[in-house]
Design a protein around this motif. Structure first.
Motif, PDB file in Angstrom:
ATOM      1  N   CYS A 152     -16.493 -21.973 -10.096  1.00 42.28           N
ATOM      2  CA  CYS A 152     -15.661 -22.852 -10.034  1.00 42.28           C
ATOM      3  C   CYS A 152     -15.633 -22.468  -8.178  1.00 42.28           C
ATOM      4  N   THR A 153     -15.703 -20.867  -8.394  1.00 40.50           N
ATOM      5  CA  THR A 153     -15.661 -21.371  -6.956  1.00 40.50           C
ATOM      6  C   THR A 153     -16.443 -21.893  -6.130  1.00 40.50           C
ATOM      7  N   VAL A 154     -17.623 -21.986  -5.858  1.00 40.55           N
ATOM      8  CA  VAL A 154     -18.865 -21.932  -5.838  1.00 40.55           C
ATOM      9  C   VAL A 154     -18.906 -23.670  -5.751  1.00 40.55           C
ATOM     10  N   MET A 155     -18.967 -24.010  -6.505  1.00 42.97           N
ATOM     11  CA  MET A 155     -18.621 -25.607  -6.699  1.00 42.97           C
ATOM     12  C   MET A 155     -17.364 -26.560  -6.017  1.00 42.97           C
ATOM     13  N   LYS A 156     -16.336 -25.002  -5.820  1.00 42.77           N
ATOM     14  CA  LYS A 156     -15.609 -25.348  -4.975  1.00 42.77           C
ATOM     15  C   LYS A 156     -14.194 -25.939  -5.720  1.00 42.77           C
ATOM     16  N   ILE A 157     -13.979 -26.288  -7.482  1.00 39.95           N
ATOM     17  CA  ILE A 157     -13.689 -26.331  -8.705  1.00 39.95           C
ATOM     18  C   ILE A 157     -11.887 -25.369  -8.509  1.00 39.95           C
ATOM     19  N   PRO A 158     -11.242 -26.832  -8.179  1.00 35.60           N
ATOM     20  CA  PRO A 158      -9.887 -25.616  -8.669  1.00 35.60           C
ATOM     21  C   PRO A 158      -9.540 -24.610 -10.098  1.00 35.60           C
ATOM     22  N   HIS A 159      -9.888 -23.263 -10.225  1.00 31.03           N
ATOM     23  CA  HIS A 159     -10.339 -22.721 -11.345  1.00 31.03           C
ATOM     24  C   HIS A 159      -8.413 -22.440 -11.879  1.00 31.03           C
ATOM     25  N   ASN A 160      -8.992 -22.293 -12.919  1.00 30.21           N
ATOM     26  CA  ASN A 160      -7.106 -22.326 -14.299  1.00 30.21           C
ATOM     27  C   ASN A 160      -7.734 -21.240 -15.523  1.00 30.21           C
ATOM     28  N   PRO A 161      -7.530 -20.168 -15.225  1.00 34.84           N
ATOM     29  CA  PRO A 161      -7.430 -18.874 -16.385  1.00 34.84           C
ATOM     30  C   PRO A 161      -7.183 -19.445 -17.367  1.00 34.84           C
ATOM     31  N   ALA A 162      -5.675 -20.035 -17.063  1.00 39.60           N
ATOM     32  CA  ALA A 162      -4.951 -19.977 -18.508  1.00 39.60           C
ATOM     33  C   ALA A 162      -5.935 -21.311 -19.908  1.00 39.60           C
ATOM     34  N   ALA A 163      -6.785 -22.133 -18.788  1.00 42.04           N
ATOM     35  CA  ALA A 163      -7.307 -23.062 -19.410  1.00 42.04           C
ATOM     36  C   ALA A 163      -8.090 -22.515 -20.778  1.00 42.04           C
ATOM     37  N   LEU A 164      -8.816 -21.313 -20.388  1.00 45.60           N
ATOM     38  CA  LEU A 164     -10.519 -20.468 -20.717  1.00 45.60           C
ATOM     39  C   LEU A 164      -8.784 -19.958 -21.724  1.00 45.60           C
TER      40      LEU A 164
END
Length: 588
Positions: free
Chosen positions: A39-51
């Motif tokens: 997510c960091t490299v591809m510039k996507i908002p990361h949502n740890p709760a979804a995982l």
């Protein structure tokens, strides 16, 4: 290859590197780190709760690749856009997988060159997992690498390696390809710097889509001065930099279907000029010689043509064509194997039929041989019996001959005595009486001889009858043999006649079926004509009325009222109707 497939290949390398025990499962903590980095490299908002929500049922132990794929598709790949640096993405995945799989000390190339080969492998590999590169793509890559290094392609060396490769497998993994290139087997005689430059050139063409690059002179738009720049041609734009290191980008020339490039005459002391017209500006460029000028013009025209036709870069199209060719060859090979299996099955059926026929012939031959053996055994037994009868008759005849000889001896002795008696009778007075007795004895002897001769004649007749019966039995045996041979020939001819009759019956059945279809067609046509005729007659009889003089007699009444025709016409119509009805019945 679509963007999703390209990203999945790199992510697959990273996931495989995290799968230490090769079980296809990775711990949840490692997946969290991998997802955060992606997510960091591809510039996507990361949502740890979804995982956590996705893997809430897998708290114990590692989670599988199949379990991670839905999350990867939904929360990462579906949200990805084109605003991220692909090289950073490749570097991140390369860093995860290279540390555990690559031994740099055994290679003649640097880590950066290994990374470029890894990217080239992802571009040329097949779209199936685990990722592999086939022999054709290996040859394509090695040939382009040799050309980029300025060397000559040695076909025999690759053919020898191809034979070694085919004896084990028909493909290579990415680490095997890196070891193959890094071992220097196909780059003997080249220095490390030239080898690295060749890898970089192939990397720029296949991965960075660099179609052409080099130094050119560009005329400024404000100062109108000429400055040397490093130009890089890609399918959608041309970038120019201060130097080859691409550190300082001085501008871009956007290309589209409306762009054009045309040569210019020499002016202002500059030669080999050409003009690039884009939708925003026009750029005057000067090449060092006519050859480079023509190469750049042709390369730019190719890019514009591809943009107008909405086609991919030439190396992408070439890769797609090679894959389609392999798929067609694989389909043809599978079809050929299917046809071979069908032919093999048909051959096996034919072999089975031939085997059954051979067994039937062997059984028939065995039966015939058994019948011949029984016949010969019967004939041998009859011959033995006849021989024993002949020997027995021979012994009887010898005994009778002995008896006859004995009787003859006795008869001679008796005659001698008779003569002596006759002498005595002549000497004696009662010679007459003795003579009468002697005559009676002689008569008795004669009767005995006659009886013996008659018995001998009877025995001879019996022997002749036995000989005739023996000859007759031999003749009957020969006749039986001929009759069996005729019966076998008759059976074979009957079998052939039955086969011909079966074929004739099949032909007659086909002919009868065609006649039946023809008759049914004629019957259907006659029925349609009759139905049409009935409707026409009904329509005409309802509409037509003949005007005739009135009759004082009783008028005929029909379904439509008083008859409009005479009795003779009515009889004629009834006759025609009856004839037509008979014809229809006969046709049915």
């Amino acid at each position: 290859m679509s963007q999703r497939d390209e990203l999945l290949k790199c992510i697959w390398h990273a996931f495989t590197a995290l799968d230490v025990d090769k079980s296809g499962k990775v711990s949840k903590s490692q997946l969290k780190v991998l997802s955060h980095n992606l997510c960091t490299v591809m510039k996507i908002p990361h949502n740890p709760a979804a995982l956590e929500e996705h893997f809430k049922d897998d708290d114990e132990g590692p989670v599988s690749n199949q379990g991670y794929m839905p999350y990867l598709n939904k929360f990462i790949l579906d949200k990805v856009s084109d605003d991220f640096d692909r090289q950073d993405f490749h570097k991140m995945c390369w860093t995860l997988c290279s540390k555990k799989n690559l031994q740099q000390s055994q290679l003649l190339i640097s880590n950066d060159d290994s990374f470029k080969i890894w990217c080239i492998f992802n571009f040329l590999s097949e779209d199936r997992y685990p990722l592999i590169i086939v022999t054709e793509e290996i040859e394509y890559f090695l040939r382009k690498l040799t050309e980029a290094m300025g060397g000559s392609w040695v076909e025999e060396r690759f053919e020898d390696y191809k034979l070694q490769l085919d004896s084990k497998q028909h493909c290579l993994s990415v680490w095997e390809l890196i070891r193959l290139v890094g071992s220097g087997h196909f780059s003997k005689g080249m220095d490390k710097q030239g080898f690295s430059m060749g890898i970089n050139e192939v990397y720029q063409e296949l991965i960075l889509d660099v179609l052409k690059q080099g130094y050119l002179m560009k005329k400024g738009h404000k100062r109108k001065n000429w400055t040397e720049r490093w130009f890089v041609l890609k399918p959608n734009f041309i970038s120019y930099y201060v130097g080859e290191d691409l550190a300082d980008n001085k501008g871009n020339i956007l290309l589209d279907g409306n762009c054009s490039v045309e040569p210019l005459p020499d002016k202002e002391g500059k030669k080999c000029l050409f003009l690039i017209k884009s939708s925003l500006k026009s750029f005057e460029i000067s090449a060092s010689d006519k050859k480079k000028k023509q190469e750049w013009i042709q390369a730019i025209q190719t890019c514009v043509s591809l943009l107008r036709q909405c086609r991919q870069a030439p190396h992408c199209e070439a890769r797609q064509k090679r894959r389609e060719m392999r798929l067609r060859q694989q389909a043809e090979q599978e079809e050929l194997q299917l046809r071979m299996r069908e032919l093999q099955m048909a051959n096996e059926l034919k072999q089975q039929e031939l085997e059954n026929m051979r067994k039937a012939l062997e059984e028939a031959a065995s039966d015939a041989a058994e019948e011949e053996r029984r016949r010969l055994q019967t004939q041998t037994e009859l011959q033995d019996r006849y021989r024993m009868d002949l020997e027995r008759e021979k012994m009887v005849r010898q005994q009778m001959e002995k008896q006859v000889a004995q009787k003859s001896t006795e008869l001679e002795q008796y005659l001698q005595r008779v003569r002596e008696l006759e002498d005595m009778y002549r000497q004696l007075e009662d010679a007459l009486e003795d003579e009468r007795r002697a005559r009676q004895d002689e008569e008795t002897v004669r009767k005995l001889q006659a009886r013996l001769l008659e018995e001998e004649a009877m025995k001879r007749s019996e022997l002749e009858q036995i000989h005739l019966r023996q000859q007759q039995a031999i003749t009957e045996t020969e006749a039986e043999k001929q009759e069996l041979e005729k019966e076998r020939l008759a059976k074979e001819s009957a079998l052939q006649a039955a086969m011909k009759q079966l074929e004739q019956l099949e032909q007659e059945r086909q002919g009868t079926l065609e006649q039946y279809q023809t008759v049914m067609k004629k019957l259907e046509d006659a029925t349609n004509n009759t139905r049409s005729w009935k409707h026409k007659v009904a329509a005409h009889e309802g509409m037509l009325r003949l005007i005739q003089p009135g009759s004082k007699g009783q008028a005929l009444i029909t379904n439509w009222g008083p008859a409009a025709f005479s009795d003779a016409e009515l009889s004629l119509r009834e006759k025609k109707w009856q004839d037509m009805k008979n014809q229809v019945n006969q046709a049915q």
